[in-house]
Design a protein around this motif. Structure first.
Motif, mmCIF file in Angstrom:
data_model
loop_
_atom_site.group_PDB
_atom_site.id
_atom_site.type_symbol
_atom_site.label_atom_id
_atom_site.label_comp_id
_atom_site.label_asym_id
_atom_site.label_seq_id
_atom_site.Cartn_x
_atom_site.Cartn_y
_atom_site.Cartn_z
ATOM 1 N N THR A 158 29.461 19.806 15.223
ATOM 2 C CA THR A 158 27.711 19.701 16.426
ATOM 3 C C THR A 158 28.368 18.752 17.459
ATOM 4 O O THR A 158 27.378 19.518 18.705
ATOM 5 C CB THR A 158 26.813 18.852 15.076
ATOM 6 O OG1 THR A 158 26.854 19.905 13.813
ATOM 7 C CG2 THR A 158 25.294 18.878 15.232
ATOM 8 N N LEU A 159 28.791 17.477 17.409
ATOM 9 C CA LEU A 159 28.551 16.896 18.692
ATOM 10 C C LEU A 159 29.224 16.865 20.009
ATOM 11 O O LEU A 159 28.048 17.577 20.813
ATOM 12 C CB LEU A 159 29.587 15.624 18.488
ATOM 13 C CG LEU A 159 28.921 15.033 19.452
ATOM 14 C CD1 LEU A 159 27.682 13.971 20.174
ATOM 15 C CD2 LEU A 159 30.180 12.888 19.114
ATOM 16 N N ASN A 160 30.609 17.867 19.677
ATOM 17 C CA ASN A 160 30.849 19.068 20.850
ATOM 18 C C ASN A 160 29.332 19.788 21.438
ATOM 19 O O ASN A 160 29.674 20.447 22.703
ATOM 20 C CB ASN A 160 32.045 19.937 20.413
ATOM 21 C CG ASN A 160 32.906 18.876 20.207
ATOM 22 O OD1 ASN A 160 33.847 19.179 21.314
ATOM 23 N ND2 ASN A 160 33.308 18.252 19.640
ATOM 24 N N LEU A 161 28.771 20.446 20.381
ATOM 25 C CA LEU A 161 27.969 21.864 21.031
ATOM 26 C C LEU A 161 27.446 21.167 20.821
ATOM 27 O O LEU A 161 26.457 21.374 22.599
ATOM 28 C CB LEU A 161 28.208 22.156 19.395
ATOM 29 C CG LEU A 161 28.808 23.246 18.641
ATOM 30 C CD1 LEU A 161 28.481 23.972 17.555
ATOM 31 C CD2 LEU A 161 29.412 24.317 20.472
ATOM 32 N N ILE A 162 26.241 19.818 20.880
ATOM 33 C CA ILE A 162 24.944 19.921 21.136
ATOM 34 C C ILE A 162 25.724 18.750 23.253
ATOM 35 O O ILE A 162 24.869 18.907 23.668
ATOM 36 C CB ILE A 162 25.003 17.761 20.603
ATOM 37 C CG1 ILE A 162 24.271 18.450 19.222
ATOM 38 C CG2 ILE A 162 24.099 16.938 21.419
ATOM 39 C CD1 ILE A 162 23.815 16.846 18.613
ATOM 40 N N VAL A 163 27.501 18.788 23.149
ATOM 41 C CA VAL A 163 27.647 17.699 24.511
ATOM 42 C C VAL A 163 27.683 19.114 25.181
ATOM 43 O O VAL A 163 27.646 19.789 26.364
ATOM 44 C CB VAL A 163 28.731 17.352 24.347
ATOM 45 C CG1 VAL A 163 29.457 17.180 26.671
ATOM 46 C CG2 VAL A 163 28.784 15.754 23.766
ATOM 47 N N SER A 164 27.465 20.686 25.307
ATOM 48 C CA SER A 164 28.333 21.563 26.017
ATOM 49 C C SER A 164 26.370 22.422 26.284
ATOM 50 O O SER A 164 26.515 23.315 26.975
ATOM 51 C CB SER A 164 28.828 22.652 25.066
ATOM 52 O OG SER A 164 28.263 23.296 23.973
ATOM 53 N N GLY A 165 25.297 21.723 25.490
ATOM 54 C CA GLY A 165 23.757 22.176 25.867
ATOM 55 C C GLY A 165 23.700 23.175 24.913
ATOM 56 O O GLY A 165 22.816 23.448 25.122
ATOM 57 N N ARG A 166 24.143 23.492 24.103
ATOM 58 C CA ARG A 166 23.408 24.431 22.807
ATOM 59 C C ARG A 166 22.619 23.886 22.256
ATOM 60 O O ARG A 166 22.001 22.542 22.146
ATOM 61 C CB ARG A 166 24.509 24.863 21.803
ATOM 62 C CG ARG A 166 25.920 24.655 22.149
ATOM 63 C CD ARG A 166 26.059 26.622 22.644
ATOM 64 N NE ARG A 166 27.401 27.183 23.411
ATOM 65 C CZ ARG A 166 28.402 27.123 22.667
ATOM 66 N NH1 ARG A 166 27.857 27.462 21.233
ATOM 67 N NH2 ARG A 166 29.599 27.216 23.483
ATOM 68 N N SER A 167 21.189 24.593 21.799
ATOM 69 C CA SER A 167 19.973 24.274 20.847
ATOM 70 C C SER A 167 20.514 24.301 19.982
ATOM 71 O O SER A 167 20.964 24.727 19.690
ATOM 72 C CB SER A 167 18.971 25.348 21.499
ATOM 73 O OG SER A 167 19.358 26.622 20.868
ATOM 74 N N ASN A 168 19.548 23.669 18.969
ATOM 75 C CA ASN A 168 20.125 23.457 17.650
ATOM 76 C C ASN A 168 19.760 25.220 16.574
ATOM 77 O O ASN A 168 20.878 25.280 15.904
ATOM 78 C CB ASN A 168 18.804 22.941 17.094
ATOM 79 C CG ASN A 168 19.056 21.094 16.779
ATOM 80 O OD1 ASN A 168 19.558 21.040 17.087
ATOM 81 N ND2 ASN A 168 17.656 20.824 16.068
ATOM 82 N N ARG A 169 19.159 25.918 17.237
ATOM 83 C CA ARG A 169 19.273 27.509 16.715
ATOM 84 C C ARG A 169 20.672 28.130 17.157
ATOM 85 O O ARG A 169 21.456 28.619 16.717
ATOM 86 C CB ARG A 169 18.366 28.605 17.817
ATOM 87 C CG ARG A 169 18.393 30.004 17.206
ATOM 88 C CD ARG A 169 17.026 30.454 17.650
ATOM 89 N NE ARG A 169 17.267 30.647 19.626
ATOM 90 C CZ ARG A 169 17.783 31.113 20.216
ATOM 91 N NH1 ARG A 169 19.005 31.890 19.092
ATOM 92 N NH2 ARG A 169 18.097 31.200 21.171
ATOM 93 N N GLU A 170 21.454 27.339 18.227
ATOM 94 C CA GLU A 170 22.128 28.196 18.988
ATOM 95 C C GLU A 170 23.713 27.425 17.992
ATOM 96 O O GLU A 170 24.613 28.331 17.425
ATOM 97 C CB GLU A 170 21.955 28.061 20.137
ATOM 98 C CG GLU A 170 21.894 28.659 21.149
ATOM 99 C CD GLU A 170 22.041 28.189 22.371
ATOM 100 O OE1 GLU A 170 22.124 29.309 23.466
ATOM 101 O OE2 GLU A 170 21.689 27.598 22.851
ATOM 102 N N ILE A 171 23.685 26.152 17.917
ATOM 103 C CA ILE A 171 24.526 25.589 17.510
ATOM 104 C C ILE A 171 25.146 26.038 16.058
ATOM 105 O O ILE A 171 25.432 26.269 14.639
ATOM 106 C CB ILE A 171 24.425 24.299 17.391
ATOM 107 C CG1 ILE A 171 24.096 23.620 18.038
ATOM 108 C CG2 ILE A 171 25.058 23.193 16.472
ATOM 109 C CD1 ILE A 171 23.986 21.540 18.631
ATOM 110 N N GLY A 172 23.068 25.793 14.845
ATOM 111 C CA GLY A 172 22.973 26.810 13.867
ATOM 112 C C GLY A 172 23.731 28.161 13.584
ATOM 113 O O GLY A 172 24.955 28.385 12.180
ATOM 114 N N GLU A 173 23.675 29.075 14.557
ATOM 115 C CA GLU A 173 24.725 30.033 14.458
ATOM 116 C C GLU A 173 26.234 30.455 14.313
ATOM 117 O O GLU A 173 26.304 31.013 14.082
ATOM 118 C CB GLU A 173 23.264 31.771 15.348
ATOM 119 C CG GLU A 173 22.307 31.515 15.878
ATOM 120 C CD GLU A 173 21.345 31.874 16.329
ATOM 121 O OE1 GLU A 173 22.519 32.754 17.721
ATOM 122 O OE2 GLU A 173 20.601 32.681 16.180
ATOM 123 N N THR A 174 26.011 29.033 15.639
ATOM 124 C CA THR A 174 28.430 29.270 15.646
ATOM 125 C C THR A 174 28.391 28.272 14.714
ATOM 126 O O THR A 174 29.760 28.964 14.146
ATOM 127 C CB THR A 174 28.049 27.972 16.995
ATOM 128 O OG1 THR A 174 27.582 28.615 18.431
ATOM 129 C CG2 THR A 174 30.041 27.874 17.182
#
Length: 217
Positions: A158-174
């Protein structure tokens, strides 16, 4: 002329660093009496993995912050394809979190890029014979520092995806989880790391080496 007993791969994204390490390794009489020959160089993580698969070297000198695949990822792949290769990490990172992670990973050697090559060259014969060496400055750092916060695999993803600028929805989908679950991971991360905004969370993660260095910002 005697054939070198050991073969090495040098992986670093700076040509001048690779050149200096090659000279240090291949200068007669400076490392081991049997000699070391550099069989390949790599300027990114994928090249490093390919070189290890092809050559099965005695030694891999590896920069921890590599393009395309980070040093720890390269280390894992090197172990998979060539278990007998001795892997020595060279790093400019000075955060306790990242140093602790590197030590825990089981690398055979860990040295600082900010120091000269003397300690590395002096300890390579022992490393090649099966011993492990962590540079003294890193041992002192880990001994004197408080224990870093432990993150779960999901929190680190989750932290990696937050740093890459993803939204909660995008992180959830990933990750295949709900946006609500992502928000809970984000909240837990901020509590564990004692930060109070996403900007502080990202800054802390980058400073302490808690993210994959190959992540696209």
């Amino acid at each position: 002329m005697q054939e070198p007993r050991f073969h090495a791969v040098i992986a670093d994204d700076h040509a001048i660093v690779r050149a200096g390490l090659r000279i240090a390794l291949e200068t007669p009489g400076t490392v081991v009496s049997e000699g070391i020959a550099v069989v390949a160089e790599a300027n990114d993580g994928l090249q490093a993995i390919a070189a290890v698969r092809r050559h099965r070297p005695s030694l891999l000198l590896l920069d921890v912050q590599m393009p395309l695949a980070g040093g720890l990822e390269v280390f894992v792949e090197a172990r998979r394809w060539s278990p007998d290769t001795r892997v020595v990490i060279l790093t400019g990172v000075s955060s306790v979190g990242k140093i602790g992670e590197l030590v825990a990973s089981g690398v055979d050697g860990l040295f600082s890029k900010s120091e000269d090559h003397d300690e590395l060259i002096a300890k390579l014969p022992n490393i090649l014979s099966g011993q492990r060496h962590i540079a003294g400055r890193f041992e002192e750092m880990l001994r004197d520092a408080p224990a870093p916060p432990l993150l779960s695999d999901r929190e680190r993803q989750t932290l990696n995806l937050i740093v890459s600028g993803r939204s909660n929805r995008e992180i959830g989908e990933t990750l295949g989880i709900s946006a609500k679950t992502v928000d809970r991971h984000r909240t837990n991360l901020m509590k564990k790391l004692d930060v109070h905004s996403v900007a502080q969370l990202i800054a802390y993660a980058l400073r302490e080496g808690l993210i994959d260095p190959s992540v696209e910002l």
